[in-house]
Write an enzyme that holds these catalytic residues in place. Structure first.
Site, short mmCIF file in Angstrom:
data_model
loop_
_atom_site.label_atom_id
_atom_site.label_comp_id
_atom_site.label_asym_id
_atom_site.label_seq_id
_atom_site.Cartn_x
_atom_site.Cartn_y
_atom_site.Cartn_z
N TRP A 199 61.33 -56.85 18.89
CA TRP A 199 62.49 -55.79 19.72
C TRP A 199 62.03 -54.29 18.91
O TRP A 199 61.35 -53.90 17.85
CB TRP A 199 63.71 -55.95 18.76
CG TRP A 199 64.69 -54.71 18.80
CD1 TRP A 199 65.39 -54.68 19.69
CD2 TRP A 199 64.84 -54.00 17.55
NE1 TRP A 199 66.32 -53.36 19.72
CE2 TRP A 199 66.01 -53.29 18.83
CE3 TRP A 199 64.68 -53.63 16.80
CZ2 TRP A 199 66.33 -52.11 17.53
CZ3 TRP A 199 64.69 -52.69 16.05
CH2 TRP A 199 66.74 -51.33 16.39
N ASP A 367 78.20 -49.63 24.98
CA ASP A 367 78.94 -50.57 24.46
C ASP A 367 80.05 -50.37 23.18
O ASP A 367 79.75 -49.43 23.35
CB ASP A 367 78.13 -51.44 23.77
CG ASP A 367 78.28 -52.98 23.32
OD1 ASP A 367 79.56 -52.99 23.10
OD2 ASP A 367 78.21 -53.19 22.22
N ARG A 443 73.83 -62.04 16.65
CA ARG A 443 74.34 -60.51 16.81
C ARG A 443 76.00 -61.07 16.59
O ARG A 443 76.41 -60.57 18.02
CB ARG A 443 74.76 -59.37 17.99
CG ARG A 443 74.15 -58.10 17.77
CD ARG A 443 73.77 -57.22 19.56
NE ARG A 443 73.74 -55.79 18.89
CZ ARG A 443 74.51 -55.35 20.34
NH1 ARG A 443 75.33 -55.06 20.95
NH2 ARG A 443 74.80 -53.26 19.40
N LYS A 476 74.84 -50.41 33.83
CA LYS A 476 73.91 -51.36 32.93
C LYS A 476 73.97 -52.18 32.70
O LYS A 476 74.92 -52.82 31.39
CB LYS A 476 73.57 -49.84 31.39
CG LYS A 476 72.43 -50.62 30.04
CD LYS A 476 72.87 -49.27 29.44
CE LYS A 476 71.79 -49.62 28.47
NZ LYS A 476 72.45 -48.70 27.16
N ASP A 478 73.07 -55.87 30.50
CA ASP A 478 72.73 -55.58 28.98
C ASP A 478 72.78 -57.60 28.79
O ASP A 478 72.88 -58.01 29.35
CB ASP A 478 72.88 -54.94 27.97
CG ASP A 478 72.43 -55.08 27.03
OD1 ASP A 478 71.55 -55.47 26.79
OD2 ASP A 478 72.41 -53.55 26.40
N MET A 479 71.51 -57.43 28.27
CA MET A 479 71.38 -59.73 27.81
C MET A 479 71.00 -58.99 26.03
O MET A 479 69.59 -59.08 26.39
CB MET A 479 70.76 -59.66 28.48
CG MET A 479 70.69 -61.52 28.72
SD MET A 479 69.38 -61.86 27.62
CE MET A 479 69.47 -63.93 27.81
N ASN A 480 71.73 -59.51 24.93
CA ASN A 480 71.78 -58.81 23.71
C ASN A 480 71.20 -60.35 22.89
O ASN A 480 71.30 -59.93 21.10
CB ASN A 480 72.86 -58.15 23.50
CG ASN A 480 72.02 -56.37 23.25
OD1 ASN A 480 71.25 -56.48 23.34
ND2 ASN A 480 73.49 -55.78 23.30
N CYS A 526 68.84 -54.56 31.12
CA CYS A 526 68.68 -54.38 29.95
C CYS A 526 67.96 -55.87 28.92
O CYS A 526 69.53 -56.45 29.48
CB CYS A 526 69.32 -53.07 29.43
SG CYS A 526 69.19 -52.80 27.78
N ASP A 548 65.02 -50.16 23.18
CA ASP A 548 65.43 -49.62 21.69
C ASP A 548 64.47 -48.48 21.58
O ASP A 548 65.69 -47.28 20.65
CB ASP A 548 66.68 -50.19 21.31
CG ASP A 548 67.37 -51.30 21.92
OD1 ASP A 548 67.58 -50.49 23.33
OD2 ASP A 548 67.98 -51.96 21.70
C1 GLA Z 1 71.30 -52.86 23.43
C2 GLA Z 1 71.26 -51.35 24.89
C3 GLA Z 1 71.33 -50.58 23.75
C4 GLA Z 1 72.79 -50.65 23.59
C5 GLA Z 1 73.59 -51.32 22.99
C6 GLA Z 1 74.55 -52.05 22.45
O1 GLA Z 1 70.36 -53.48 22.58
O2 GLA Z 1 69.98 -51.96 24.27
O3 GLA Z 1 70.56 -49.54 24.47
O4 GLA Z 1 73.05 -50.65 25.07
O5 GLA Z 1 72.34 -53.31 23.30
O6 GLA Z 1 75.52 -52.80 22.01
#
Ligand code: GLA
Length: 741
Positions: A199, A367, A443, A476, A478-480, A526, A548
């Site tokens: 990361w 977010d 998370r 955007k 995302d997938m966290n 993302c 990030d």
């Molecule tokens: C991820 C993205 C960030 C942001 C956060 C929000 O980490 O890479 O740019 O959008 O999620 O939770």
């Protein structure tokens, strides 16, 4: 014609402008052997390279040594269980429990253009851009066909390959291993180059000698991951940025992958790439077919740089579909690093008031705008507006942003579900989990079971409703977190091994629906930064958030590794505030701007809070973006020097296709005392052209004068070099523009 079949030799010759790939049908049993991949050949008399003239001969004339044949013959699609002890590309479990596969060629077809791969991302091309070869092979015992497809993109020196497995028997077959590409070659003292990371440290270049035995990389996280990347390059030992042979393989897929090399007892290399066989079992019922994603193969005789430029051209022209692919993207300001979760309508409009005056063109609300999300532990899955924060509603906010002359973009994480969400309370079984086990959170969230059509429908319906509720021009996505605890409440036990791949098909379907219903939407993918930056996602979005880590110096290495394969137009890059939120480093605002110019360009800061001195530089950076983005987006990329190798400075350049213009980015990471100017040999210019050289920042013409008598020839700049004055201090950047007379 990019593909020729030579009847007498039973040989297929696939030609690009600079490379040739050959395979041939061998023996009465019609094995498909790999013959050659390398610099372009005019001659095709090459079947001898399969060594069928040497012991142990071919099976039909010497079954006594059939196993030895299997273990040495360069197979185009090696199969399991018959004696090829190198890793294989195809294995099954038959109705009787057997695992072996044996394929013989039965027919082939050559046609102009390329067919799509149903449900999967894939390169595409018109009839005048590419030619396709489909070779049909069959296993007579299993009654299973395999169609191996190659497409030649002649002008960009790329060949793609995928395969389809069809079960023609009346029994079910389980596919346990389907690798999309195989390259059998003699090991000419090769190196293996891959991309590794973590990361906030994605895609760092890693080069090592290829050694005997097994080596490779993989992901089992349900995404290509921050740690490994679905790419590898096999290189001549002496190959560098500009010279030497490089074989690059890149997988057009975003889920679990395996990329491996096995160097065997005869010093042959077998390179394989495909869906990771771990946790993969696909039940192929009678009459069904399975399509494996494609691999892009590039051979370059001009080192890594030549390989990169082929990948860039192919990805720009023949993989990215978005209408934005040929357009300058709006300069955005994203509020993530500016506010994290602590924002409301007023704060956002405050940012917009400032940003619009500085020339920034779009606000992206990150977010925290939905459900009751004040931190990362709730509301994923509840895609309705958090009215306490977005006072007056989303439409009001978007209209106000539009009134101030800016576009509006929004963040979603559609694949996820928070335990604290209305969606989870209503459908706890929609979270991926194994009954009887406590599923692991990451998370504070779970992953939605996108193998289920009703889940895909629900989440898509929510996203669509939001996008229809206001003038939203960018998303955007995302997938966290990675996937784990693989269990689906809707899949029967015999299909549970399909879950990872079915999940990816669900993601692809969601994004396909999104860009179909909103054709003008600018989509940016993302994943916790750059955890899912891969060719598969670029089929849906023209750009992906790179990392990030927005520190300009860290980004040099991240963007270098990313640009090894992906065009600069696809790299999400922003100027952020200092001390940097990932490493605490303070770098000059100018340098941050130069480094972000190598990507999509934007801001990730609170423009109302940064030092005035920095804010005052924004209009100039905006001007630079408008002046150079066409070149950066569409030009040829050349790496001149890498900070990862010299520990001192970084330098890359982009040259327009007609070589009339170039932009050099130079970043001195660490300064040294008592050194004179640095001589840098430029690349990619026209030796016969004369170029004006301008230091963009202060618009000073240093080395030549516009309309004046002293300018430098491309030849001089490339062979002798440009003298770059030594900047004062660490982390100092420079942008140098070259314009042909
Ligand atoms: C991820 C993205 C960030 C942001 C956060 C929000 O980490 O890479 O740019 O959008 O999620 O939770």
């Amino acid at each position: 014609m990019g593909i020729t079949y030579y009847e007498k030799e039973r040989l297929f010759k696939l030609d690009t402008l600079a490379s040739t790939y050959m395979c041939a049908v061998v023996d009465e049993e019609n094995f498909l052997g790999h013959v050659y991949f390398g610099p372009r050949l005019e001659d095709h008399d090459a079947v001898y390279l399969t060594r069928t003239g040497e012991a142990p001969f071919v099976p039909s004339s010497n079954n006594r040594e059939r196993l030895a044949f299997y273990d040495t013959f360069p197979m185009e699609l090696p199969t399991h269980g018959l004696g090829d002890n190198r890793d294989d590309a195809l294995a099954v479990r038959s109705a009787l429990g057997h695992t072996a596969v044996k394929l013989g060629v039965v027919s082939h077809e050559i046609y102009k253009g390329k067919k799509g791969l149903k449900g999967l991302p894939a390169t595409f091309g018109k009839e005048d851009e590419c030619t396709t070869l489909e070779i049909t092979m069959t296993d007579e015992t299993l009654k299973m066909d395999v169609i191996l497809s190659y497409t030649v993109f002649e002008k960009v020196d790329a060949i793609t390959r995928s395969l389809k497995v069809i079960n023609n028997s009346s029994d079910d077959i389980v596919l346990t291993r389907v690798m999309s590409a195989c390259l059998d070659m003699d090991n000419e003292d090769f190196d293996l180059l891959t991309l590794h990371g973590s990361w906030a440290r994605e895609r760092h270049i890693n080069r090592r000698p290829l050694t005997r035995g097994f080596q490779g990389l993989s992901s089992i996280k349900g995404e290509c991951s921050h740690q490994e990347h679905p790419f590898m390059a096999i290189m001549e030992k002496g190959a560098d940025e500009d010279r030497g042979e490089v074989f690059g393989m890149s997988f057009v897929y975003s889920g679990n992958f395996l990329a491996s090399c096995y160097v065997n007892q005869f010093d042959s290399v077998r390179a394989l790439m495909g869906i990771n066989p771990e946790d993969f079992n696909w039940l192929l019922e009678s009459g069904e077919e399975f399509i494996a994603p494609e691999v892009i193969m590039v051979h370059s005789s001009e080192g890594l740089g030549g390989m990169s430029r082929s990948f860039h051209d192919l990805i720009r022209n023949n993989l990215i579909r978005s209408p934005y692919k040929d357009r300058k993207r709006p300069i955005l300001i994203n509020n993530w690093e500016a506010t994290y979760f602590d924002f409301d309508t007023d704060k956002l409009l405050g940012i917009v008031d400032q940003a619009s005056k500085l020339g920034i063109e779009m606000l992206v609300m990150d977010d925290g705008w939905f459900g009751h999300r004040d931190f990362d532990d709730s509301s994923l899955g509840d895609w309705y507006v958090y009215e306490d924060k977005i006072k007056g509603g989303l439409k009001y906010l978007v209209d106000e942003v539009n009134k101030r002359g800016m576009k509006f973009g929004i963040w979603f994480e559609p694949e996820m579900i928070s335990p604290d969400s209305d969606l989870y309370r209503a459908h706890p079984d929609w979270a991926i989990q194994i009954p009887g086990r406590v599923p692991g959170q990451a998370r504070a969230q779970y992953v939605l079971d996108l193998t289920r059509p009703e889940v895909v429908d629900n989440v898509y319906g929510q996203v669509k409703a939001i996008l229809e509720s206001a003038n939203i021009e960018y998303v955007k996505w995302d997938m966290n977190r990675p996937l784990s605890d693989m269990g689906s409440a809707s899949l029967p036990p015999e299909r549970m091994g399909e879950m990872f791949h079915r999940y990816m098909l669900g993601v692809y379907e969601l994004q396909e629906r999104l860009i179909t219903d909103f054709p003008n939407l600018l989509l940016e993918n993302c994943s916790g930064g750059g955890g899912r930056f891969d060719p598969g996602m670029l089929y849906y979005s023209p750009q992906i958030w790179c990392s990030d880590d927005t520190d300009a110096i860290e980004r040099l290495l991240i963007q270098e590794g990313t640009a090894l394969i992906y065009p600069l137009s696809s790299m999400g890059a922003h100027v952020s505030d200092c001390p940097n939120h990932a490493v605490g480093r303070v770098t000059p605002f100018k340098t941050r701007g130069y480094v972000a110019l190598a990507g999509t360009f934007g801001y990730e800061l609170d423009v109302t809070k940064i030092p005035e001195e920095d804010r005052n530089m924004i209009p100039d950076q905006v001007k630079m973006y408008h002046a150079y983005n066409d070149l950066v987006r569409m030009g040829d990329y050349y790496r001149v020097a890498s900070y990862s190798q010299n520990n001192e400075y970084d330098c890359y350049m982009v040259v327009s296709k007609d070589r009339s213009e170039a932009l050099v980015t130079f970043v001195q990471v660490l300064n040294r005392v008592n050194f004179h100017s640095r001589k840098i040999r430029l690349k990619g210019l026209d030796p016969a052209k004369k170029y004006f050289v301008t230091y963009v920042d202060d618009n000073k013409e240093t080395s030549g004068k516009k309309g004046g008598e002293r300018v430098y020839s491309g030849e001089m700049l490339m062979k002798a070099g440009l003298l770059i004055p030594r900047p004062w201090g660490d982390f100092q950047g420079m942008l140098i523009s070259l314009k042909a007379q």
